[in-house]
Each structure stands twice: as structure tokens, then as C-alpha cells.
Write a protein that holds these residues in place. Structure first.
Motif, PDB file in Angstrom:
ATOM      1  N   LEU A  56       0.867  -1.175   0.000  1.00  0.00           N
ATOM      2  CA  LEU A  56       0.000   0.000   0.000  1.00  0.00           C
ATOM      3  C   LEU A  56       0.903   1.223   0.000  1.00  0.00           C
ATOM      4  O   LEU A  56       1.536   1.536   1.001  1.00  0.00           O
ATOM      5  N   MET A 106      -2.809   0.373  -4.390  1.00  0.00           N
ATOM      6  CA  MET A 106      -2.652  -0.978  -3.883  1.00  0.00           C
ATOM      7  C   MET A 106      -1.952  -1.769  -4.988  1.00  0.00           C
ATOM      8  O   MET A 106      -2.470  -1.898  -6.091  1.00  0.00           O
ATOM      9  N   PHE A 141     -10.064  -8.133  -6.994  1.00  0.00           N
ATOM     10  CA  PHE A 141      -9.194  -7.073  -6.463  1.00  0.00           C
ATOM     11  C   PHE A 141      -9.989  -5.874  -5.965  1.00  0.00           C
ATOM     12  O   PHE A 141      -9.491  -5.087  -5.172  1.00  0.00           O
ATOM     13  N   GLU A 142     -11.259  -5.742  -6.365  1.00  0.00           N
ATOM     14  CA  GLU A 142     -12.067  -4.671  -5.790  1.00  0.00           C
ATOM     15  C   GLU A 142     -12.344  -4.945  -4.319  1.00  0.00           C
ATOM     16  O   GLU A 142     -12.324  -4.024  -3.490  1.00  0.00           O
ATOM     17  N   ARG A 146      -9.278  -3.956  -2.651  1.00  0.00           N
ATOM     18  CA  ARG A 146      -9.082  -2.501  -2.711  1.00  0.00           C
ATOM     19  C   ARG A 146      -9.903  -1.778  -1.644  1.00  0.00           C
ATOM     20  O   ARG A 146      -9.434  -0.810  -1.033  1.00  0.00           O
ATOM     21  N   ALA A 165      -8.100  -2.167   1.455  1.00  0.00           N
ATOM     22  CA  ALA A 165      -6.864  -1.385   1.380  1.00  0.00           C
ATOM     23  C   ALA A 165      -7.148   0.088   1.653  1.00  0.00           C
ATOM     24  O   ALA A 165      -6.387   0.760   2.356  1.00  0.00           O
ATOM     25  N   GLY A 166      -8.251   0.614   1.096  1.00  0.00           N
ATOM     26  CA  GLY A 166      -8.611   2.011   1.324  1.00  0.00           C
ATOM     27  C   GLY A 166      -8.797   2.316   2.795  1.00  0.00           C
ATOM     28  O   GLY A 166      -8.350   3.356   3.293  1.00  0.00           O
ATOM     29  N   LYS A 214      -5.847   3.522  -6.523  1.00  0.00           N
ATOM     30  CA  LYS A 214      -5.786   2.800  -7.786  1.00  0.00           C
ATOM     31  C   LYS A 214      -5.152   1.437  -7.530  1.00  0.00           C
ATOM     32  O   LYS A 214      -4.594   1.179  -6.463  1.00  0.00           O
ATOM     33  N   VAL A 215      -5.224   0.576  -8.539  1.00  0.00           N
ATOM     34  CA  VAL A 215      -4.694  -0.787  -8.420  1.00  0.00           C
ATOM     35  C   VAL A 215      -3.610  -1.005  -9.468  1.00  0.00           C
ATOM     36  O   VAL A 215      -3.788  -0.647 -10.641  1.00  0.00           O
ATOM     37  N   PRO A 262     -10.259   2.349 -11.069  1.00  0.00           N
ATOM     38  CA  PRO A 262      -9.844   0.960 -10.898  1.00  0.00           C
ATOM     39  C   PRO A 262     -10.796  -0.050 -11.522  1.00  0.00           C
ATOM     40  O   PRO A 262     -10.562  -1.245 -11.444  1.00  0.00           O
TER      41      PRO A 262
END
Length: 358
Positions: free
Chosen positions: A193, A201, A229-230, A233, A236-237, A252-253, A272
Motif C-alpha cells: 500500500l 494498492m 481485487f475490488e 481494494r 486497502a482504502g 488505484k490498483v 480501478p
């Protein structure tokens, strides 16, 4: 009641394009501003048939410019990412490709006076607070668009616009690694991150079941990949301190792999919810920082060198070069980044805002 005309320039910046406005020609209220921009771009339709958008996230970007009130800054650059199929506008991120057109647009609008053959334009990104200096070709007091520089993802050649980014570390979170870790594990997947120019991410492509060398079309045909990955994400946010990012394009990824075409790293960048056809300028800096910092998911994949270093990142349509400086005398510190891209003024005139919005 008739439609309302708003003057604008329509420009390509790097591998993106969209309208460039004077900020003073648009509403101050963010809600009303969003309504205007959605109407201008035709948001809410996959073809953006009723607006200027091009049916892709790289062609539904908007730039708003004003003379800066800050010392030693020429222009304030306010960016908006308008959604394609949804009626949404995100004011959180910035865009490095559209930033390439800011210097030329500011000169064309009369916000900055040309100075000799090359005009330096100091720019503040309103969304993130980042400072950037652009070097615009202005022989004879006019912006020069013709030139010999080719960039992957854009046909032909054009005049170079050099961008030198300053104070890029911790653009929105205040730290290169907002969690304090070069690697975090989310749902069993190792991710880095990273916040350098753009919060991201970053994960190894192979860990998500792809090679990292697929085309944009191949990736966009993988809904299961995006769903996976969403979910990562969103978590991650939260870990990065960005809160609920369900409707935000940040972070963003980036999915990375070992290079195959002579570069230093291969990457696929997501915006993303769709695949970027090339690579974002801000994203390229974040990926380069991840590749150079020890202990990240890029360890063993990236080819690195001593500072200053020009990193070449492979993307679906070729390569992007990123000039980086970093220091390892006391841990790792990412100092600055630079890219050289091109821009072109495509059209100028008035865009019409439908009745009842203004």
C-alpha cells in the motif's frame, strides 16, 4: 430558457484527453459543478453519446485552471474524473496525463505569459497539494505542438513537455507506506500500500491468477479478476486511512510482473474498474517507488539501479520512462520523479450545458 455556453479548450494530455476550463467559468458549489461536468461529458451512458466523453475513463477527464494565489506557483490545477456509465464525479484524485496539458492550456488561456523558447509553468494540483513544474516549448511566444517525441499509446510525434514532480511522497495519506509496512496481507494476498503521487494498492499479478502481460482487452474481459481485487481494494482504502472508497477511484490498483520487453518492471494499471490502456503518470511514479523501496511486493521482480535512475515500466501499449531520485543513507526516501510526455490542442470553442442545470 436556452442552453448555457461555456468556453473551453479540448486537449490531449499524454494518453488522456478532455476539456480544459477556466475555474471561474464553472459553479463554485461542488454539487452543481458535478451536475455541469456530468452533462458536459455525457456521464451515465457507455458511449457518452450526449456529451464530450469517449466511453472510456481516460476520455472522461476534466481540467479546471485558475491563477494561483500561492507564492511561487503560477496555476492551480483542479481535476475531476467523470464516470462513464454512472452519474458520478470524483474530485479526490489527480491525473498526471492531463497534467501534461496544463502548461500549454494555461498559456493558451492567457493565465501564464510565454517566456522565451521554453516557458516554465509551476503548477499546484488542488486535489492533492502536489507541486509540479512543466517546461513548455514556446518559440516565438506561441505554444509549439509539433515535434519529434513519440510516446507509446499516441500516434505520431509531438513537442516534448517535461514534468518535474516535487513533494510526491504521501500525496493524500502523509506517508509513503500509510500502514507503516512495505507489505500487508489482505485476504491472504500480499500487497504493498503505497502513496507516492497517487495512493495505490500494488500486488503481484501471479498472485491474482494472471501473468501481468495481458492486453487491455483481455483484462477487461475478466470480471472475476476485477471483483477479486475490488474486494481487496476496499479493505486497502480503509487501512490507508482513506475511509470508504466504494465510489472513489482512489486507491488505484497496480498488478506487477517481471519485465519481458527490456524494461525494468511490467505493470497493468487499473482506474480501478477498467484497465488503463497504457499507464498513468502518477501511477508510474508510485510503481517506480514501490519497485525501488526494499521489502515490497516488487522484490525479485523489478530491475533497479542507483539514484538518479530512469526506470522503464512496460504497459499494454509499450513503455513509460520515469526519472527518479531517491536516498538510502537513512532508510529509503523517494525524493523526486519526472516524466517527459506530449500534449496537443485539439479544439477550442464553447460547450453547451443543457437547460435547467445552470
Amino acid at each position: 430558457m436556452t442552453q448555457t455556453p461555456i468556453p473551453y479548450l479540448f486537449m490531449r494530455g499524454g494518453t488522456s484527453r478532455g476539456p480544459y476550463f477556466r475555474r471561474s467559468d464553472l459553479p463554485e458549489d461542488r454539487g452543481k459543478l458535478a451536475e455541469v461536468l456530468m452533462a458536459v461529458m455525457g456521464a451515465g451512458n457507455p458511449r457518452n453519446i450526449d456529451g464530450l466523453g469517449g466511453g472510456n475513463a481516460v476520455t472522461t477527464k476534466v481540467v479546471m485552471l485558475s491563477v494561483s494565489e500561492e507564492p511561487d506557483v503560477d496555476v492551480d490545477y483542479f481535476f475531476a474524473q467523470v464516470a462513464v456509465e454512472k452519474r458520478e464525479v470524483d474530485f479526490k484524485p489527480t491525473c498526471g496525463n492531463m497534467l501534461v496539458g496544463v502548461g500549454p492550456a494555461a498559456i493558451e488561456m492567457g493565465l501564464v505569459a510565454p517566456k522565451g523558447d521554453v516557458t516554465p509553468v509551476r503548477i499546484r494540483a488542488v486535489n492533492t497539494g502536489a507541486l509540479v513544474e512543466a517546461e513548455v516549448q514556446t518559440p516565438g511566444g506561441q505554444v509549439r505542438y509539433a515535434g519529434d517525441l513519440a510516446i507509446d499509446g499516441v500516434p505520431g510525434t509531438a513537442a516534448p513537455v517535461a514534468l518535474n514532480f516535487m513533494e510526491v511522497t504521501g500525496s493524500q495519506t502523509g506517508a509513503m507506506f500509510p500502514t507503516g509496512n512495505p507489505i500487508d496481507v489482505i485476504d491472504g494476498i500480499e500487497v504493498s500500500l503505497v502513496d507516492v503521487a497517487m495512493p495505490m494498492m500494488i500486488a503481484r499479478a501471479v498472485d491474482l491468477g494472471i501473468t501481468g502481460h495481458e492486453s487491455q482487452e483481455e483484462l477487461d474481459a475478466m470480471p472475476a479478476l476485477f471483483a477479486r481485487f475490488e474486494a481487496l481494494r476496499l479493505k486497502a482504502g480503509e487501512r490507508m486511512g482513506l475511509g470508504d472508497v466504494t465510489k472513489s477511484v482512489v486507491p488505484k490498483v497496480g498488478l506487477i510482473a517481471a519485465p519481458r520487453a527490456g524494461g525494468h518492471l511490467a505493470a497493468r494499471y487499473f482506474m480501478p474498474w477498467t484497465t488503463h490502456p497504457t499507464l498513468a503518470v502518477t501511477g508510474s511514479q508510485c510503481l517506480a517507488a514501490c519497485a525501488l523501496a526494499p521489502g515490497t511486493v516488487a522484490a525479485g521482480l523489478a530491475v533497479t539501479g542507483a539514484s538518479p535512475f530512469e526506470m522503464q515500466i512496460e504497459h499494454p501499449m509499450g513503455m513509460m520512462d520515469v526519472r527518479v531520485k531517491y536516498d538510502t543513507s537513512d532508510g529509503f526516501a523517494f525524493l523526486s520523479a519526472g516524466v517527459t510526455r506530449t500534449a496537443r490542442l485539439i479544439a477550442r470553442g464553447e460547450v453547451m450545458v443543457p437547460e435547467g442545470i445552470l
